[in-house]
Design a protein around this motif. Structure first.
Motif, PDB file in Angstrom:
ATOM      1  N   ARG A 704      42.450  28.791  35.458  1.00  0.00           N
ATOM      2  CA  ARG A 704      41.490  29.494  34.619  1.00  0.00           C
ATOM      3  C   ARG A 704      41.701  29.179  33.143  1.00  0.00           C
ATOM      4  O   ARG A 704      42.841  29.035  32.683  1.00  0.00           O
ATOM      5  CB  ARG A 704      41.624  31.006  34.795  1.00  0.00           C
ATOM      6  CG  ARG A 704      41.695  31.491  36.226  1.00  0.00           C
ATOM      7  CD  ARG A 704      42.051  32.957  36.276  1.00  0.00           C
ATOM      8  NE  ARG A 704      42.272  33.443  37.622  1.00  0.00           N
ATOM      9  CZ  ARG A 704      43.413  33.375  38.287  1.00  0.00           C
ATOM     10  NH1 ARG A 704      44.471  32.813  37.699  1.00  0.00           N
ATOM     11  NH2 ARG A 704      43.529  33.844  39.498  1.00  0.00           N
ATOM     12  N   ARG A 706      40.336  31.228  29.793  1.00  0.00           N
ATOM     13  CA  ARG A 706      39.615  32.453  29.424  1.00  0.00           C
ATOM     14  C   ARG A 706      39.538  32.604  27.915  1.00  0.00           C
ATOM     15  O   ARG A 706      40.468  32.238  27.187  1.00  0.00           O
ATOM     16  CB  ARG A 706      40.291  33.674  30.035  1.00  0.00           C
ATOM     17  CG  ARG A 706      39.569  34.992  29.751  1.00  0.00           C
ATOM     18  CD  ARG A 706      40.136  36.140  30.558  1.00  0.00           C
ATOM     19  NE  ARG A 706      39.909  35.937  31.991  1.00  0.00           N
ATOM     20  CZ  ARG A 706      40.185  36.853  32.916  1.00  0.00           C
ATOM     21  NH1 ARG A 706      40.700  38.024  32.550  1.00  0.00           N
ATOM     22  NH2 ARG A 706      39.963  36.608  34.182  1.00  0.00           N
ATOM     23  N   GLU A 715      35.174  33.062  31.201  1.00  0.00           N
ATOM     24  CA  GLU A 715      36.201  32.334  31.947  1.00  0.00           C
ATOM     25  C   GLU A 715      35.591  31.151  32.681  1.00  0.00           C
ATOM     26  O   GLU A 715      34.598  31.288  33.402  1.00  0.00           O
ATOM     27  CB  GLU A 715      36.891  33.263  32.951  1.00  0.00           C
ATOM     28  CG  GLU A 715      37.952  32.557  33.791  1.00  0.00           C
ATOM     29  CD  GLU A 715      38.611  33.453  34.809  1.00  0.00           C
ATOM     30  OE1 GLU A 715      39.393  34.333  34.390  1.00  0.00           O
ATOM     31  OE2 GLU A 715      38.345  33.291  36.011  1.00  0.00           O
ATOM     32  N   TRP A 716      36.196  29.990  32.504  1.00  0.00           N
ATOM     33  CA  TRP A 716      35.961  28.829  33.349  1.00  0.00           C
ATOM     34  C   TRP A 716      37.104  28.793  34.351  1.00  0.00           C
ATOM     35  O   TRP A 716      38.276  28.931  33.979  1.00  0.00           O
ATOM     36  CB  TRP A 716      35.972  27.532  32.534  1.00  0.00           C
ATOM     37  CG  TRP A 716      34.768  27.306  31.682  1.00  0.00           C
ATOM     38  CD1 TRP A 716      34.590  27.661  30.383  1.00  0.00           C
ATOM     39  CD2 TRP A 716      33.559  26.663  32.091  1.00  0.00           C
ATOM     40  NE1 TRP A 716      33.348  27.290  29.944  1.00  0.00           N
ATOM     41  CE2 TRP A 716      32.689  26.666  30.976  1.00  0.00           C
ATOM     42  CE3 TRP A 716      33.124  26.080  33.287  1.00  0.00           C
ATOM     43  CZ2 TRP A 716      31.426  26.117  31.017  1.00  0.00           C
ATOM     44  CZ3 TRP A 716      31.864  25.527  33.331  1.00  0.00           C
ATOM     45  CH2 TRP A 716      31.021  25.545  32.208  1.00  0.00           C
ATOM     46  N   ASN A 717      36.790  28.618  35.625  1.00  0.00           N
ATOM     47  CA  ASN A 717      37.876  28.479  36.583  1.00  0.00           C
ATOM     48  C   ASN A 717      37.554  27.438  37.644  1.00  0.00           C
ATOM     49  O   ASN A 717      36.384  27.114  37.890  1.00  0.00           O
ATOM     50  CB  ASN A 717      38.256  29.822  37.216  1.00  0.00           C
ATOM     51  CG  ASN A 717      37.162  30.418  38.085  1.00  0.00           C
ATOM     52  OD1 ASN A 717      36.656  29.767  38.990  1.00  0.00           O
ATOM     53  ND2 ASN A 717      36.799  31.668  37.815  1.00  0.00           N
ATOM     54  N   ILE A 756      33.855  24.627  40.761  1.00  0.00           N
ATOM     55  CA  ILE A 756      33.953  24.911  39.327  1.00  0.00           C
ATOM     56  C   ILE A 756      33.032  26.095  39.042  1.00  0.00           C
ATOM     57  O   ILE A 756      31.864  26.100  39.451  1.00  0.00           O
ATOM     58  CB  ILE A 756      33.538  23.686  38.488  1.00  0.00           C
ATOM     59  CG1 ILE A 756      34.430  22.492  38.838  1.00  0.00           C
ATOM     60  CG2 ILE A 756      33.610  23.997  36.996  1.00  0.00           C
ATOM     61  CD1 ILE A 756      33.983  21.188  38.200  1.00  0.00           C
ATOM     62  N   ASN A 757      33.558  27.090  38.343  1.00  0.00           N
ATOM     63  CA  ASN A 757      32.844  28.350  38.195  1.00  0.00           C
ATOM     64  C   ASN A 757      32.922  28.863  36.760  1.00  0.00           C
ATOM     65  O   ASN A 757      33.917  28.657  36.064  1.00  0.00           O
ATOM     66  CB  ASN A 757      33.445  29.400  39.130  1.00  0.00           C
ATOM     67  CG  ASN A 757      33.684  28.861  40.525  1.00  0.00           C
ATOM     68  OD1 ASN A 757      32.774  28.762  41.324  1.00  0.00           O
ATOM     69  ND2 ASN A 757      34.930  28.479  40.809  1.00  0.00           N
ATOM     70  N   LEU A 758      31.872  29.556  36.338  1.00  0.00           N
ATOM     71  CA  LEU A 758      31.817  30.184  35.017  1.00  0.00           C
ATOM     72  C   LEU A 758      31.524  31.659  35.194  1.00  0.00           C
ATOM     73  O   LEU A 758      30.578  32.036  35.887  1.00  0.00           O
ATOM     74  CB  LEU A 758      30.725  29.533  34.155  1.00  0.00           C
ATOM     75  CG  LEU A 758      30.426  30.203  32.811  1.00  0.00           C
ATOM     76  CD1 LEU A 758      31.639  30.121  31.881  1.00  0.00           C
ATOM     77  CD2 LEU A 758      29.208  29.564  32.149  1.00  0.00           C
ATOM     78  N   GLU A 775      28.580  30.222  39.967  1.00  0.00           N
ATOM     79  CA  GLU A 775      29.634  29.783  40.870  1.00  0.00           C
ATOM     80  C   GLU A 775      29.254  28.464  41.530  1.00  0.00           C
ATOM     81  O   GLU A 775      28.079  28.185  41.741  1.00  0.00           O
ATOM     82  CB  GLU A 775      29.890  30.844  41.943  1.00  0.00           C
ATOM     83  CG  GLU A 775      30.394  32.160  41.399  1.00  0.00           C
ATOM     84  CD  GLU A 775      30.622  33.191  42.484  1.00  0.00           C
ATOM     85  OE1 GLU A 775      31.452  34.090  42.256  1.00  0.00           O
ATOM     86  OE2 GLU A 775      29.977  33.112  43.551  1.00  0.00           O
TER      87      GLU A 775
END
Length: 804
Positions: A704, A706, A715-717, A756-758, A775
């Motif tokens: 992550r 953040r 947050e990018w994770n 890859i998710n925001l 997501e």
């Protein structure tokens, strides 16, 4: 009358003269902080702040050391006198590198993690608000340390350190949720819980049988639901939240409302949530093996194969759910507290998607394979009493609980008129008594007792879908009664400022009586009943070494057990095509021996590293193996000649691995963190060879980045899983074509994947906030290991929340 009024006035005046409220806020935003924990050892007291960031700390008067902690904030230690000088107003600094947090799951009492040798994590409501998990299973998954398997959208089976299902323990408000029909296959019971009504979630990794008894081999998941909050003054304390949410991948429509009304001695809280999910759409980039571009529809009692307009839809996966919670609290004095809670959860019927993927003779295997409504109800009463001058205890918690579980299965072969129905109901009753006693400045004793009773009812029938006529058939389980009684003691000894020791012991008796006579007309069992009455002794010992505030070393050795339950001893079911599991009344408990060692270090107040290694040896393991029934190794079941199998104490299993995490505090409000989990497991087979353990997930983790500034959190994770090759799959998994993709040799395997998710959340006003996310941005088609359903494709989430 006049004298009576004067007396009442005198006592009220005395009460208010000793009432003192503290207010705690965020240093930057000045927003009140809820769920901040304040702990004092002398006098022994603990309180939690309410939604206004306030708590009554009058009972802390005279304390020289009050620890103030909240997840995500820097802990501080102040005396009561220092708080007076600060006029009882405290601001906490945002900080994620603490080595000592407040946990409850280790002993059922509040402790700091620097006094607990086991690895424990907490998932805060603040994290839940940002991540927007759809179910309680997803809530566990956002930790990055718990792997979630799903057989259908209405499900979620956690895997922890190579163990799952009935080798993990679930507790809700301190009450054991595991029932006598928790099976070795994947389970969905965790979705009974409401993430919106959950105040705090903890996961204890490794053995927990000393405190919790049977099943706590791989870990304990502890859910604390919302607690009614009292008023700290003469005005009613009213607070709550309302939320609406939608998601694109399954057309989610979710709503939630909870309201708390508190007075000086009484408080009530009501919570209601509703979810509605359409069929889940998977991603467009990934293995074609995951695509099933048809579904079965029954028209005029005939099954018709329907081609899908959108092949990425996973049909049938739609379902809905409601949850309701009502709690009442009465606190006549600051030494006595009563809390009653009612919980109810019910799902709609929903398809088991992995079974709908099965084929036979080149077409669909089933016309139907659904779970009926899954229902859960719990009544529980908590009585908390504090008595510092007692020679036996300083505090005692008494928990009385009654639960009802109902689940059912409906299946029908393609174009068959006979629909098989199995319905199970479990009534569970439990009593827990937990004591804590400070024996000296350096020694604290935790001890208690537990009694659990489960009454299992099961029935089966076949319904003709053309006439609606039905006839009785074999039930899934025998009518059974399962009970457990246990006594435990756990001692915490502070050897020095740097070293703390902890050791515990538990003796447990488990009793099972099963009556098979109801199924003798359908299966010629060579027995009519089964009885088990045996004991188990478990223990643990651990040490914590903390040379400075910046680093800590932990080591522990513990044992755990799982007693045979009704699912082990008496189930009849088709485990896989061509195999049928039959009852086996000759079972013993399985035992686990676990060793943990962990180190956590903070470097320069900017980097935190946390690494834990573990090894678990499982003896006398209850596993499914080939068996004989009346001397026959195969029988006719559901129209197919099937290999007879049964649960047996027939194996030894070993699991080992490493859990590692890093957090880095970056400039300008940025923070980087990453969690990675590696585990390997193997179990003994009949011929003495070994196979990979089914529930040891491949390498997985979350990374992550953040950003937090004033009212904005972003947050990018990246969430990822490693590959599990065909050779590394357990033997029982290798033949499951409906679950896995095919490798270049045409063999089943679990490919690696990542998403890859925001995620973002913005506080519009003091009352309103909006959160959302994108997501699986690259629209990957992926399937978590051992799952029968693919994860969501590109998914847009939007949520609006009001706090009052």
């Amino acid at each position: 009358m006049k004298k009576l009024l004067l007396l009442v006035f005198f006592f009220l005046n005395v009460f208010f003269s000793f009432s003192q409220t503290i207010t705690i806020t965020d240093e930057q935003s000045k927003v009140p902080l809820e769920w901040v924990v304040l702990i004092s050892e002398n006098p022994k007291q603990s309180v939690v702040t309410n939604a206004k960031g306030q708590a009554d700390i009058s009972s802390f008067k005279g304390s020289k050391e009050i620890i103030i902690r909240s997840l995500g904030y820097k802990s501080i230690i102040l005396s009561y006198k220092q708080l007076e000088q600060l006029e009882f107003v405290i601001e906490l600094e945002t900080y994620n590198l603490n080595l000592d947090e407040i946990v409850i799951s280790a002993t059922r009492w509040r402790q700091t993690t620097d006094k607990v040798p086991s690895k424990i994590i907490s998932i805060s409501p603040k994290e839940v608000a940002l991540q927007n998990p759809q179910t309680a299973a997803d809530l566990l998954g956002i930790s990055g340390k718990v792997f979630i398997q799903k057989s259908q959208q209405g499900g979620g089976s956690p895997m922890i350190r190579g163990f799952a299902t009935n080798r993990l323990l679930y507790t809700v408000d301190g009450v054991r949720m595991n029932s006598a029909i928790f099976r070795g296959g994947n389970i969905q019971n965790v979705i009974n819980l409401d993430p919106f009504a959950t105040e705090n979630t903890e996961v204890l990794f490794g053995p927990g049988s000393v405190i919790y008894g049977s099943d706590a081999i791989g870990g304990v998941m502890s859910f604390q639901t919302l607690i009614p909050e009292l008023s700290l003054d003469e005005e009613p304390f009213i607070t709550g939240k309302a939320l609406l949410r939608t998601a694109s991948a399954n057309n989610e429509k979710t709503g939630h409302l909870d309201v708390n009304v508190g007075w000086k001695k009484w408080a009530v809280i009501s919570s209601f949530s509703s979810w509605d999910y359409d069929h889940l759409k998977q991603g467009s980039h990934g293995p074609d093996d995951y695509i099933k571009d048809y579904y079965v529809e029954t028209q005029n009692n005939e099954d018709v194969i329907i081609s899908q307009n959108d092949p990425l839809l996973q049909i049938p996966t739609a379902y809905s759910q409601i949850n309701f919670m009502q709690k009442v609290r009465y606190q006549p004095t600051d030494k006595l507290d009563f809390q009653y809670g009612f919980h109810y959860s019910e799902t709609s019927p929903y398809g088991r998607y992995d079974r709908h993927n099965r084929t036979r003779n080149g077409t669909a295997r089933y016309g139907e394979w659904n779970y009926g409504p899954q229902k859960w109800m719990m009544n529980n009463l908590l009585i908390h009493h504090q008595q510092n001058n007692s020679s036996w205890f300083d505090e005692v918690n008494i928990r009385l609980a009654q639960q009802t579980f109902e689940e059912s299965r409906i299946d029908r072969s393609l174009n068959s008129l006979n629909q098989a129905n199995q319905i199970e109901e479990v009534k569970a009753y439990s009593v827990n008594i937990d004591f804590v006693k400070v024996m000296s400045q350096n020694n604290t004793l935790y001890y208690g007792a537990e009694y659990v009773f489960n009454d299992v009812k099961s029935r089966g029938f076949i319904r003709d879908i053309s006439t609606n006529d039905s006839q009785v058939t074999a039930s899934r389980y025998p009518e059974s009664k399962w009970s457990s009684i246990g006594f435990f003691v756990n001692d915490e000894h502070v050897l020095s400022e740097k070293i703390t020791l902890q050791a515990g012991l538990r003796y447990n008796r488990f009793i099972l009586n099963a009556d098979f006579r109801g199924n003798l007309a359908f299966y010629p069992f060579p027995f009519t009943d089964a009885k088990i009455n045996k004991g188990a002794l478990t223990g643990s010992i651990g040490a914590i070494y903390k040379p400075t505030n910046d680093w800590m070393l932990k080591a522990s050795f513990g044992t755990a057990f799982r007693s045979p339950n009704v699912d082990d001893i008496g189930k009849i079911f088709d485990s896989e095509p061509g195999s049928v599991t039959v009852p086996n009344p000759n079972l013993d408990a399985e035992y686990a021996y676990n060793f943990d060692i962990g180190v956590a270090k903070v470097f320069g107040k900017t980097v935190k590293l946390d690494v834990t290694a573990f090894y678990t040896n499982l003896q006398n393991a209850l596993v499914r193996r080939d068996f004989q029934l009346n001397g026959e190794s195969t029988i006719m079941y559901d129209g197919e000649m099937s290999q007879v199998q049964a649960i047996q104490n027939a194996a030894v299993a070993n699991v080992y691995g490493v859990q590692a995490g890093i957090e880095v505090k970056l400039p300008a409000g940025f923070r980087f963190s990453s969690d990675i989990n590696y585990q390997e497991g193997e179990e003994e087979l009949d011929d003495g060879s070994t196979s990979s353990s089914r529930h040891a997930a491949p390498l997985f983790g979350t990374t992550r980045l953040r950003y937090v500034a004033d009212r904005l959190s972003m947050e990018w994770n990246v969430i990822y899983q490693g590959q599990r090759s065909h050779e590394k799959l357990s033997v029982e998994e290798q033949g499951k074509d409906e679950i896995y993709a095919k490798d270049e040799n045409g063999n089943n395997y679990a490919p690696s994947w990542h998403t890859i998710n925001l995620k973002a959340m913005y506080q519009l006003t003091d009352a309103f906030s909006v959160s959302g996310g994108l997501e699986n941005i690259t629209d990957q088609r992926y399937r978590p290991y051992s799952s029968g359903i693919s994860g969501a494709g590109r998914n847009f989430i939007l949520s609006l929340r009001a706090d009052f």
